[in-house]
Structures are given as C-alpha cells and as structure tokens.
Design an enzyme around this catalytic site. Structure first.
Site, PDB file in Angstrom:
ATOM      1  N   HIS A  78      21.793   4.215 -11.088  1.00 56.07           N
ATOM      2  CA  HIS A  78      22.553   3.723  -9.932  1.00 56.07           C
ATOM      3  C   HIS A  78      22.612   2.199  -9.985  1.00 56.07           C
ATOM      4  O   HIS A  78      21.576   1.547  -9.936  1.00 56.07           O
ATOM      5  CB  HIS A  78      21.881   4.120  -8.615  1.00 56.07           C
ATOM      6  CG  HIS A  78      21.958   5.590  -8.317  1.00 56.07           C
ATOM      7  ND1 HIS A  78      21.646   6.104  -7.090  1.00 56.07           N
ATOM      8  CD2 HIS A  78      22.323   6.637  -9.086  1.00 56.07           C
ATOM      9  CE1 HIS A  78      21.808   7.417  -7.110  1.00 56.07           C
ATOM     10  NE2 HIS A  78      22.208   7.769  -8.316  1.00 56.07           N
ATOM     11  N   TYR A 137      21.016   4.372   2.911  1.00 56.34           N
ATOM     12  CA  TYR A 137      19.954   4.180   3.913  1.00 56.34           C
ATOM     13  C   TYR A 137      20.641   3.901   5.252  1.00 56.34           C
ATOM     14  O   TYR A 137      21.362   2.910   5.376  1.00 56.34           O
ATOM     15  CB  TYR A 137      19.084   2.976   3.550  1.00 56.34           C
ATOM     16  CG  TYR A 137      18.140   3.197   2.390  1.00 56.34           C
ATOM     17  CD1 TYR A 137      18.569   3.078   1.073  1.00 56.34           C
ATOM     18  CD2 TYR A 137      16.797   3.510   2.617  1.00 56.34           C
ATOM     19  CE1 TYR A 137      17.695   3.266   0.015  1.00 56.34           C
ATOM     20  CE2 TYR A 137      15.910   3.699   1.557  1.00 56.34           C
ATOM     21  CZ  TYR A 137      16.361   3.576   0.264  1.00 56.34           C
ATOM     22  OH  TYR A 137      15.490   3.761  -0.783  1.00 56.34           O
ATOM     23  N   PRO A 162       7.590   5.324   2.317  1.00 49.29           N
ATOM     24  CA  PRO A 162       8.523   5.590   1.217  1.00 49.29           C
ATOM     25  C   PRO A 162       9.861   4.846   1.286  1.00 49.29           C
ATOM     26  O   PRO A 162      10.633   4.915   0.333  1.00 49.29           O
ATOM     27  CB  PRO A 162       8.757   7.102   1.317  1.00 49.29           C
ATOM     28  CG  PRO A 162       8.422   7.459   2.713  1.00 49.29           C
ATOM     29  CD  PRO A 162       7.380   6.504   3.163  1.00 49.29           C
ATOM     30  N   LYS A 188       8.692   2.786  -3.567  1.00 52.56           N
ATOM     31  CA  LYS A 188       7.795   2.027  -4.447  1.00 52.56           C
ATOM     32  C   LYS A 188       6.574   2.788  -4.948  1.00 52.56           C
ATOM     33  O   LYS A 188       5.923   2.357  -5.909  1.00 52.56           O
ATOM     34  CB  LYS A 188       7.303   0.755  -3.718  1.00 52.56           C
ATOM     35  CG  LYS A 188       8.394  -0.267  -3.479  1.00 52.56           C
ATOM     36  CD  LYS A 188       8.790  -0.963  -4.763  1.00 52.56           C
ATOM     37  CE  LYS A 188      10.090  -1.695  -4.684  1.00 52.56           C
ATOM     38  NZ  LYS A 188      11.131  -1.188  -5.588  1.00 52.56           N
ATOM     39  N   TYR A 197      14.161  -4.215  -4.800  1.00 52.87           N
ATOM     40  CA  TYR A 197      14.431  -2.777  -4.913  1.00 52.87           C
ATOM     41  C   TYR A 197      14.415  -2.326  -6.382  1.00 52.87           C
ATOM     42  O   TYR A 197      13.879  -1.262  -6.696  1.00 52.87           O
ATOM     43  CB  TYR A 197      15.774  -2.442  -4.251  1.00 52.87           C
ATOM     44  CG  TYR A 197      15.932  -0.961  -3.982  1.00 52.87           C
ATOM     45  CD1 TYR A 197      15.283  -0.357  -2.896  1.00 52.87           C
ATOM     46  CD2 TYR A 197      16.690  -0.167  -4.818  1.00 52.87           C
ATOM     47  CE1 TYR A 197      15.399   0.997  -2.661  1.00 52.87           C
ATOM     48  CE2 TYR A 197      16.813   1.207  -4.587  1.00 52.87           C
ATOM     49  CZ  TYR A 197      16.169   1.775  -3.508  1.00 52.87           C
ATOM     50  OH  TYR A 197      16.276   3.121  -3.280  1.00 52.87           O
TER      51      TYR A 197
END
Ligand code: FAD
Ligand code: DHB
Length: 410
Positions: free
Chosen positions: A75, A204, A296, A300, A388
C-alpha cells in the site's frame, strides 16, 4: 529428565521468538524454541496485518519472503476519514518511496515456522509448565513438560519472547523492572469477513459514534474494526448489528462503504500502552510484547517485535563471534528509544481518532481541527507518513549478517 543443551533458549513462538530463532540460525547460533500452544493455534490466531517497510525488508533479507511476495499487498497510501470525507495520505511520495505491506501475522508466523522446521533446529509446541531459572548465572535454564517428559534446556542466554501474558517478565525479581502503563477506556471489536475489499488502501475513520477501521487480508477477505466499550461482550453484537454500525461509521459522502460478507471471525481486544524497562535482567532478554504493548491504532506491535529481535541478534552475534558484550549491554537502551517513539505515535493515533467517555465539546472540536490540520498540511502528513511506514532501526541488516534483498521494493 531430558537435558537439552543450546546457546539461546527462546520462550514463545510468536513473531519475536520465531524471527529471533531464524536470525540466529542464519548467523550459525543454535537455539531451542519452547511454545506452550499447539502449532495450529499459533498459526490461526488472527492478529496484526500491517508490516512496515523495514519489516518487509527484513523478512526478504532473511529468505522468508516468498509468501510475502506472492500474497502481500503493498500500500503506497492510506486514508483518514472524518465528517463524511476521506483524505488520502500518500505514504510513498512523502517518505521517498517507502510503503507498508498488508500480510497477516498468521501468514508471517506460518512462513517462519516452516523455515524453522526446515533448519531442523528444535521447536517444541504444547510445552507445559514452562519456567525459567538461574537467570543471574552463566547457565540459565528453561524447564517444561513435553509428551509427558520433564525437559530442561541449558543455555547461555534466554530470550523472553512469550508475549504480554508470558512467564519471563514475571520471573524477573521484584524491584528490577519499572512498568509504565496506560489503559484506554475502550477496546476494538474486530471482524474478518468474506467480502472483497471495496478499496485497496486502509481507511482510519473518526466518527461521532467512535473510531472505525477498514482493512483487508486478501482480495477476498475484508478486516474491519470498531471502537467499543472495553471488555464489551462479543455476544452483545449480532452480525447484523456489526454491519449496521460499520456502515454508519465508515460510509463517506461520495458513496464509498465496505462490502458486506459472511463474518468468519469476530473478537474484542482491550487496549493499553505498556512498557517494562529495562528489557533485560542479567542473562534474560525480553523482546516484543513480553516487554511492551501498544494500542493497535498505529499498527506497530508486530513491527516492534521485529526491530527488538534484530537488536538482540546483533548483540548475540557480537558475543559469539568476538566475545564482545557491549551490544548486549546496550540492547535495552537501543530498543527502548524506538519503542518509546512507537508508543508515542500509537498513543497519538489512538487519541486523535477515538472518542473518549470523559471528553468535552471543546475536545471534540479540537480533534476535528487536529484531523483538518493533519490532512491539510504537508508537514503534518509527512510526520505521520514517516512514522507509519516505520522509523529507522539503529541496527542495519548487515549488522546481523544479512544483505538487502533484490525484491525488497521501495
Ligand atoms: P506474541 O505474538 O504474543 O507471541 C508470544 C508467544 O509466546 C505466543 O505464541 C504464546 O502462545 C507464547 N507463550 C505465552 N506464554 C508462554 C509460556 N508460558 N511458555 C511458552 N510460550 C508462551 N498489532 C498490530 O499491529 N495490529 C493489530 O491489529 C493487532 N491485533 C492484535 C490482536 C490481539 C488479540 C493481540 C493479542 C495482539 C494484537 N496485535 C496487533 C499485537 C501484535 O499481534 C503483537 O504485537 C505481536 O504478536 C507481538 O509478537 P510477540 O512475538 O512479541 O508476542
Ligand atoms: C490492521 C490492524 C491495525 O491495528 C491497524 O492499525 C491497521 C490494520 C489489520 O489488522 O489489518
């Protein structure tokens, strides 16, 4: 009693233990892995799914990347959604070409167990009554029962890779470790559904009714999460109620929503931040969830387990090659620097995207402004993106005898 002699005794066959075992194998260091669950149970557990660029590079360099290359979904971006609108963050563009790869933790674990079994080095599943002893001596031991027999592994070092509920951390004498902890007033209800992902990147969502996350495992499996009260009984949620809530929170004004399908797995996970420091007591080294837990939201947990064991492998390699203990001595400090940055990021992602029971109208407006700023500022998006895809690990692949794989992408 059966006595087994090895160099490193590894407790736990999750990502941390299996990765460490294979890294040591590649460096000619012997280990014994002791796991209390069944092989199938360890593989089937549905957990994390997002691999940082560095974790992907590590798996490739270790020669265990075939499944990842075949089935991993790279991604280059992700979406943040609020007030009915999705905003894309272009991870690759903001980080000089880095990305994340969606590949289930259970696949990672399956690949590593297969690799372990090919090395012929020992791995014991279904070990009972696992305990560790003589941690402050030069010959610590791991004891357990296997097939009705008492076994003792005598080793030079023990790696405590047995997760948050394991026995290694509690085996450290009182007063040695400091625990840092934050428990969040919510959990995640997660489902795996037989439905084609309706988008090829993660979403998200911050919604009045709480956080929601759209993810996936394969071209036919969608993975979704909802913020729910902590310890919410899963029985309270019928499949219909789950889908209704998912649609309410995730649908965007442009008509996007997840595809519906048969729910094949559902569970609720509480959320906490936790760090035990130092990550070492004498000859016992804690790695992964045994030493720290992150909520979560930042994806990570699995990645931190991987970076810990790279640092540990470097220390063990230096010890066995040159008798050099300096890298073992700096293990905890080196790991904790990265762990705390991931803690901070995970706490920030969680705080930014969830509703808190005690929040005020002011807090809610400020959160919207946070998201508005984040999705409108290249500086803010760059900061999110670099964290990220994963902050650097202080130990290079070459330091653990690996070379970057040609297929590692980026
Ligand atoms: P673990 O995977 O916990 O492995 C520890 C191993 O030790 C296990 O196999 C366990 O059976 C074994 N063990 C335990 N006790 C003993 C004992 N006494 N003797 C021998 N063996 C023992 N992270 C994300 O990034 N995203 C997610 O969506 C996500 N979801 C999660 C959902 C759940 C339910 C859980 C528990 C974790 C989730 N995580 C997630 C976190 C991520 O899965 C962990 O960070 C990761 O598994 C850490 O790997 P580990 O090897 O350190 O620990
Ligand atoms: C997934 C889990 C996470 O915790 C996350 O932040 C992103 C994706 C997943 O299971 O796919």
């Amino acid at each position: 009693m059966r006595i087994v002699r090895t160099q490193v005794g590894i407790v736990g066959a999750g990502p941390a233990g299996l990765l460490l075992g294979h890294l040591l194998h590649l460096n000619g260091i012997d280990s014994v892995i002791v796991e209390n669950r069944r092989r199938e149970y360890v593989i089937d557990r549905v957990r994390a799914g997002v691999l940082e660029q560095g974790t992907v590079d590590l798996l490739q360099a270790m020669g265990v990347g075939a499944g990842l290359r075949r089935a991993g979904l790279r991604h280059d971006g992700l979406y943040l959604s609020f007030q009915g609108q999705r905003h894309r963050i272009n991870l690759a563009e903001l980080t000089g070409g880095k990305a994340i790869t969606v590949y289930g933790q259970n696949e990672v674990v399956r690949d590593l167990i297969d690799a372990r079994q090919q090395t012929q080095r020992p791995i014991y599943f279904e070990a009972g009554q696992v305990s560790v002893a003589a941690l402050a001596s030069s010959a610590p031991t791991v004891r357990f029962q296997h097939d009705g027999e008492e076994c003792e592994v005598r080793c030079d070092f023990i790696a405590g890779c047995d997760g948050f509920h394991g026995i290694c951390r509690p085996s450290v004498p009182d007063g040695v470790l400091t625990n840092y902890e934050r428990v969040y007033p919510f959990g995640w209800l997660g489902i795996l559904a037989e439905a084609a992902p309706s988008l090829d990147e993660l979403v998200y969502t911050y919604h009045e009714r709480g956080f929601a996350l759209f993810s996936m495992r394969s071209p036919t499996l969608t993975r979704l999460y909802l913020q729910v009260p902590p310890d919410e009984p899963i029985e309270r949620w019928s499949d219909d109620a789950i889908w209704q809530e998912m649609m309410t929170r995730m649908s965007t004004r442009d008509g996007w929503k997840p595809n519906v399908g048969h729910i094949v797995q559902k569970s609720v996970t509480p959320m906490r931040s936790f760090v035990a420091a130092p990550m070492r007591y004498e000859r016992l080294f804690l790695a992964g969830d045994a030493a720290h837990i992150v909520p979560p939201t930042g994806a990570k947990g699995l990645n931190l387990a991987a970076s810990d064991v790279v640092v540990l492998a470097r220390g063990l390699r230096a010890f066995y090659d040159d008798g050099d203990t300096s890298f073992l001595d700096s293990y905890s400090d080196v790991c904790l620097r990265r762990v705390w940055k991931a803690q901070r990021f995970s706490w920030w992602m969680t705080s930014t995207l969830h509703r808190f029971p005690d929040e005020t109208a002011f807090d809610h407006q400020r959160q919207i402004a946070d998201l508005d700023y984040l999705t409108g500022s290249r500086a803010a998006m760059t900061s999110l993106a670099e964290q990220y895809v994963g902050l650097p690990v202080e130990v290079a692949l070459e330091d653990v005898g690996l070379t970057r794989h040609l297929h590692s992408g980026a």
